[in-house]
Motif scaffolding. Structure first.
Motif, PDB file in Angstrom:
ATOM      1  N   GLY A 198       0.791  -1.214   0.000  1.00  0.00           N
ATOM      2  CA  GLY A 198       0.000   0.000   0.000  1.00  0.00           C
ATOM      3  C   GLY A 198       0.831   1.275   0.000  1.00  0.00           C
ATOM      4  N   ARG A 199       2.131   1.162  -0.097  1.00  0.00           N
ATOM      5  CA  ARG A 199       2.987   2.358  -0.075  1.00  0.00           C
ATOM      6  C   ARG A 199       2.904   3.111  -1.401  1.00  0.00           C
ATOM      7  N   GLU A 200       2.856   4.448  -1.283  1.00  0.00           N
ATOM      8  CA  GLU A 200       2.909   5.290  -2.473  1.00  0.00           C
ATOM      9  C   GLU A 200       4.249   5.097  -3.173  1.00  0.00           C
ATOM     10  N   GLN A 201       4.215   5.051  -4.504  1.00  0.00           N
ATOM     11  CA  GLN A 201       5.433   4.914  -5.280  1.00  0.00           C
ATOM     12  C   GLN A 201       6.099   6.276  -5.474  1.00  0.00           C
ATOM     13  N   SER A 202       7.329   6.250  -5.927  1.00  0.00           N
ATOM     14  CA  SER A 202       8.072   7.493  -6.153  1.00  0.00           C
ATOM     15  C   SER A 202       7.307   8.402  -7.106  1.00  0.00           C
ATOM     16  N   GLY A 203       7.137   9.653  -6.699  1.00  0.00           N
ATOM     17  CA  GLY A 203       6.418  10.626  -7.514  1.00  0.00           C
ATOM     18  C   GLY A 203       4.927  10.646  -7.305  1.00  0.00           C
ATOM     19  N   SER A 204       4.406   9.715  -6.514  1.00  0.00           N
ATOM     20  CA  SER A 204       2.968   9.622  -6.254  1.00  0.00           C
ATOM     21  C   SER A 204       2.640  10.244  -4.899  1.00  0.00           C
ATOM     22  N   PRO A 205       1.503  10.938  -4.781  1.00  0.00           N
ATOM     23  CA  PRO A 205       0.486  11.170  -5.800  1.00  0.00           C
ATOM     24  C   PRO A 205       0.810  12.363  -6.686  1.00  0.00           C
ATOM     25  N   VAL A 206       0.099  12.446  -7.822  1.00  0.00           N
ATOM     26  CA  VAL A 206       0.261  13.539  -8.771  1.00  0.00           C
ATOM     27  C   VAL A 206      -1.037  14.347  -8.797  1.00  0.00           C
ATOM     28  N   GLU A 207      -0.936  15.647  -8.560  1.00  0.00           N
ATOM     29  CA  GLU A 207      -2.119  16.500  -8.660  1.00  0.00           C
ATOM     30  C   GLU A 207      -2.456  16.707 -10.135  1.00  0.00           C
ATOM     31  N   ILE A 208      -3.697  16.441 -10.480  1.00  0.00           N
ATOM     32  CA  ILE A 208      -4.104  16.485 -11.882  1.00  0.00           C
ATOM     33  C   ILE A 208      -4.460  17.907 -12.277  1.00  0.00           C
ATOM     34  N   ARG A 209      -3.719  18.420 -13.244  1.00  0.00           N
ATOM     35  CA  ARG A 209      -3.961  19.739 -13.830  1.00  0.00           C
ATOM     36  C   ARG A 209      -3.921  19.590 -15.345  1.00  0.00           C
ATOM     37  N   ALA A 210      -4.655  20.420 -16.047  1.00  0.00           N
ATOM     38  CA  ALA A 210      -4.633  20.331 -17.508  1.00  0.00           C
ATOM     39  C   ALA A 210      -5.171  21.608 -18.130  1.00  0.00           C
ATOM     40  N   THR A 211      -4.641  21.917 -19.306  1.00  0.00           N
ATOM     41  CA  THR A 211      -5.173  22.988 -20.152  1.00  0.00           C
ATOM     42  C   THR A 211      -5.259  22.466 -21.573  1.00  0.00           C
ATOM     43  N   TYR A 212      -6.098  23.137 -22.388  1.00  0.00           N
ATOM     44  CA  TYR A 212      -6.267  22.722 -23.772  1.00  0.00           C
ATOM     45  C   TYR A 212      -6.719  23.935 -24.569  1.00  0.00           C
ATOM     46  N   PRO A 213      -6.215  24.123 -25.784  1.00  0.00           N
ATOM     47  CA  PRO A 213      -6.627  25.293 -26.573  1.00  0.00           C
ATOM     48  C   PRO A 213      -8.133  25.286 -26.842  1.00  0.00           C
ATOM     49  N   GLY A 214      -8.785  26.420 -26.626  1.00  0.00           N
ATOM     50  CA  GLY A 214     -10.207  26.502 -26.898  1.00  0.00           C
ATOM     51  C   GLY A 214     -10.832  27.739 -26.287  1.00  0.00           C
ATOM     52  N   ILE A 215     -12.063  28.008 -26.709  1.00  0.00           N
ATOM     53  CA  ILE A 215     -12.792  29.175 -26.202  1.00  0.00           C
ATOM     54  C   ILE A 215     -14.183  28.737 -25.743  1.00  0.00           C
ATOM     55  N   GLY A 216     -14.246  27.541 -25.169  1.00  0.00           N
ATOM     56  CA  GLY A 216     -15.520  26.984 -24.742  1.00  0.00           C
ATOM     57  C   GLY A 216     -15.904  27.388 -23.335  1.00  0.00           C
ATOM     58  N   ALA A 217     -16.672  26.503 -22.675  1.00  0.00           N
ATOM     59  CA  ALA A 217     -17.335  26.842 -21.412  1.00  0.00           C
ATOM     60  C   ALA A 217     -16.380  27.118 -20.269  1.00  0.00           C
ATOM     61  N   VAL A 218     -15.176  26.562 -20.292  1.00  0.00           N
ATOM     62  CA  VAL A 218     -14.256  26.735 -19.156  1.00  0.00           C
ATOM     63  C   VAL A 218     -12.952  27.390 -19.610  1.00  0.00           C
ATOM     64  N   SER A 219     -13.048  28.314 -20.558  1.00  0.00           N
ATOM     65  CA  SER A 219     -11.832  28.904 -21.127  1.00  0.00           C
ATOM     66  C   SER A 219     -11.431  30.180 -20.411  1.00  0.00           C
ATOM     67  N   GLN A 220     -10.123  30.407 -20.424  1.00  0.00           N
ATOM     68  CA  GLN A 220      -9.518  31.657 -19.978  1.00  0.00           C
ATOM     69  C   GLN A 220      -8.386  31.981 -20.940  1.00  0.00           C
ATOM     70  N   ASN A 221      -8.474  33.153 -21.564  1.00  0.00           N
ATOM     71  CA  ASN A 221      -7.411  33.604 -22.463  1.00  0.00           C
ATOM     72  C   ASN A 221      -7.074  32.576 -23.544  1.00  0.00           C
TER      73      ASN A 221
END
Length: 530
Positions: free
Chosen positions: A174-197
């Motif tokens: 049950g031990r976390e592995q090296s680098g775990s946990p990873v906080e999930i973040r993401a961006t993607y090009p677009g001008i939709g409902a959750v866009s900024q700049n």
């Protein structure tokens, strides 16, 4: 002549990472999401009955179990030696390892940082009263020292900030592995409902990870659902390298629109032998204006059957299918993505031609078989898929199916909302429009996601869970669903009752036992001692 696929062909279809034959390392047994365990040598239609089969014990945990339990055969556990182990994740942000044969606990890990607890329900009754681990994890037996289990947990700190984190834990300790946990973040090009700049921003509080994780060729695919259609949100698929836990690629399939999540009632994205990924998107913006190649002009694919491919750190939609009435379906909350896809073994038609197919079904009550080599895209006049079987799963308008289908030996099984579970068979490469058999029982909301146990082509049993006040396990002859073998209401005095109801639950069968998640634990069934 009915198409019958060999056991060897079925086994070659699976992309699930290799382990012992009895391992269940991912949702619905394999990456094709067939739902079949073809190595079950203990349970047969002859011994699964109220006299010889029943509840063995129930495992209590600290929260709701929405994820399907997973199973590792003969895992080395420190101080205990080799044991059969069942892994249970909860909405209280916990992961447990229990002895699969006795229910003894080996370890328990809380997936939280200091000052955090599970997320609140985000004013939505779909996952309540708290949100922690909703989706089914996935296990790689050959990573790390003993094998690694990957899962996503949602949490909230005392300052009101929400987090989605990817965890990688050693299956033995049950031990976390090296680098775990990873906080999930993401961006993607677009001008939709959750866009900024000019970029779409992934906001962890707006999403839950409902659909099961998919691990293919060292890449982990994570897809995202909404909370009760509460906007703004978009359709995200985020990929991670399991060796480094670094983000491999990001796809937003409604980047210039809104909605279009992946929930699939807990079913996981599927993969074919080449590593292409298939998902059924929920209702959201779909561009009916197409480019010269037949793809949506602005890249918005809400309510579509998608084929994804990863190359050079880019996750792309390489093919798709959308219904001719996709706009109407979107307006009526008619999710094609209310259930998950199944990648089928090769099918031969009457002329001897081989077809590579996948199947999906949603709220409209139709079954759609798509040609994985040409999914037919969008046509505003008519659907041009490989085969459409209309109105066979509809109990009432937009009821349809939730969860996923199952496949076994030339048969597809679906348990639609407020309907019996139905068996459909292939003949000359096409699915017969009339079911070959059906259960006498109807399965109320949300219906049922069946699983199959068999010993190769023999002794096939269909297992399903009924979502009523106390959860009910059913077992049927998979070749004739009108023949019920067992249900957990049959035992005198209710001794086989095993927990409060919980929706979107899929039975897991391994090594002579059946494991079912409930609102407060896991019921374990098997052959009774004489």
């Amino acid at each position: 002549m009915t198409i019958r696929t060999s056991v060897f062909a079925l086994l070659s279809l699976s992309l699930c990472l290799p382990g012992a034959p009895n391992d269940v390392l991912t949702w619905h047994n394999d990456d094709a999401r067939t739902g079949q365990n073809l190595h079950e040598t203990v349970l047969t239609p002859g011994n699964v009955n109220a006299k010889t089969f029943g509840k063995l014990f129930a495992i209590e945990v600290d929260g709701k179990v929405d994820a399907e339990p997973l199973y590792v055969h003969q895992l080395e556990i420190p101080r205990y030696g080799r044991r059969n182990v069942v892994f249970i994740a909860t909405e209280h942000d916990s992961l447990y390892a229990f002895d699969a044969d006795t229910g003894a606990q080996y370890w328990h890990v809380r997936l939280l940082k200091a000052g955090e607890g599970p997320s609140d329900n985000r004013n939505c009754g779909q996952v309540t009263p708290e949100i922690g681990v909703t989706s089914t994890p996935v296990i790689d037996r050959h990573s790390g020292s003993h094998g690694i289990i990957y899962l996503v947990a949602m949490s909230k700190n005392s300052k009101g900030r929400y987090f989605q984190r990817l965890h990688a834990l050693d299956v033995s300790t049950g031990r976390e592995q090296s680098g775990s946990p990873v906080e999930i973040r993401a961006t993607y090009p677009g001008i939709g409902a959750v866009s900024q700049n000019g970029a779409e921003i992934f906001d962890p509080k707006q999403y839950e990870e409902r659909a099961a994780l998919l691990l293919v060729h060292g890449v982990l695919y994570i897809s995202w659902a909404f909370h009760c259609d509460i906007g703004p949100y978009n359709g995200w698929v985020i990929a991670y390298d399991t060796g480094t836990l670094k983000q491999s690629a990001v796809l937003n399939f409604t980047p210039n629109g809104k909605d279009g999540a992946v929930w699939q009632s807990g079913a996981g994205p599927a993969a074919d032998p080449q590593g292409n990924v298939y998902i059924l998107a929920a209702n959201g913006t779909f561009d009916t204006a197409l480019n010269p190649r037949g793809f949506p002009l602005h890249g918005d694919y809400g309510n579509a059957f998608l084929k994804l491919s990863l190359s050079n750190r880019t996750l792309s939609i390489v093919d798709y299918f959308a219904t001719f009435d996709v706009v109407k379906q979107n307006e009526e909350d008619g999710d094609l993505g209310s259930s998950g896809p199944v990648v089928l073994p090769d099918v031969k038609d009457a002329a001897g031609r081989i077809w590579h197919l996948a199947v999906g079904a949603g709220k409209d009550g139709n079954i759609y078989l798509v040609n994985r080599d040409d999914m037919s895209k969008f046509n505003p006049e008519q659907n041009r898929v490989y085969q459409e079987v209309p109105n066979v799963l509809e109990g009432r308008p937009l009821a349809g199916t939730r969860g996923g289908g199952a496949y076994f030996d030339g048969r597809i099984y679906y348990g639609a909302r407020d309907q019996p579970i139905r068996e459909f068979r292939f003949q000359d490469g096409k699915l017969l429009s009339q079911p070959s058999s059906a259960t006498k029982e109807t399965f109320v909301y949300p219906g049922a996601t069946p699983s199959i146990s068999a010993n190769g082509p023999r002794n096939a049993i269909l297992w399903a869970v009924e979502n009523v006040n106390h959860t009910v396990l059913h077992a049927y002859d998979a070749t004739n669903l009108s023949h019920e073998l067992y249900n957990s209401n049959q035992a005198a005095g209710g001794t086989d009752h095993f927990g409060a109801n919980n929706k979107f639950i899929t039975p897991m069968i391994a090594n002579g036992k059946v494991y079912i998640g409930t609102a407060d634990g896991v019921g374990v069934f098997g052959l009774l001692s004489k």
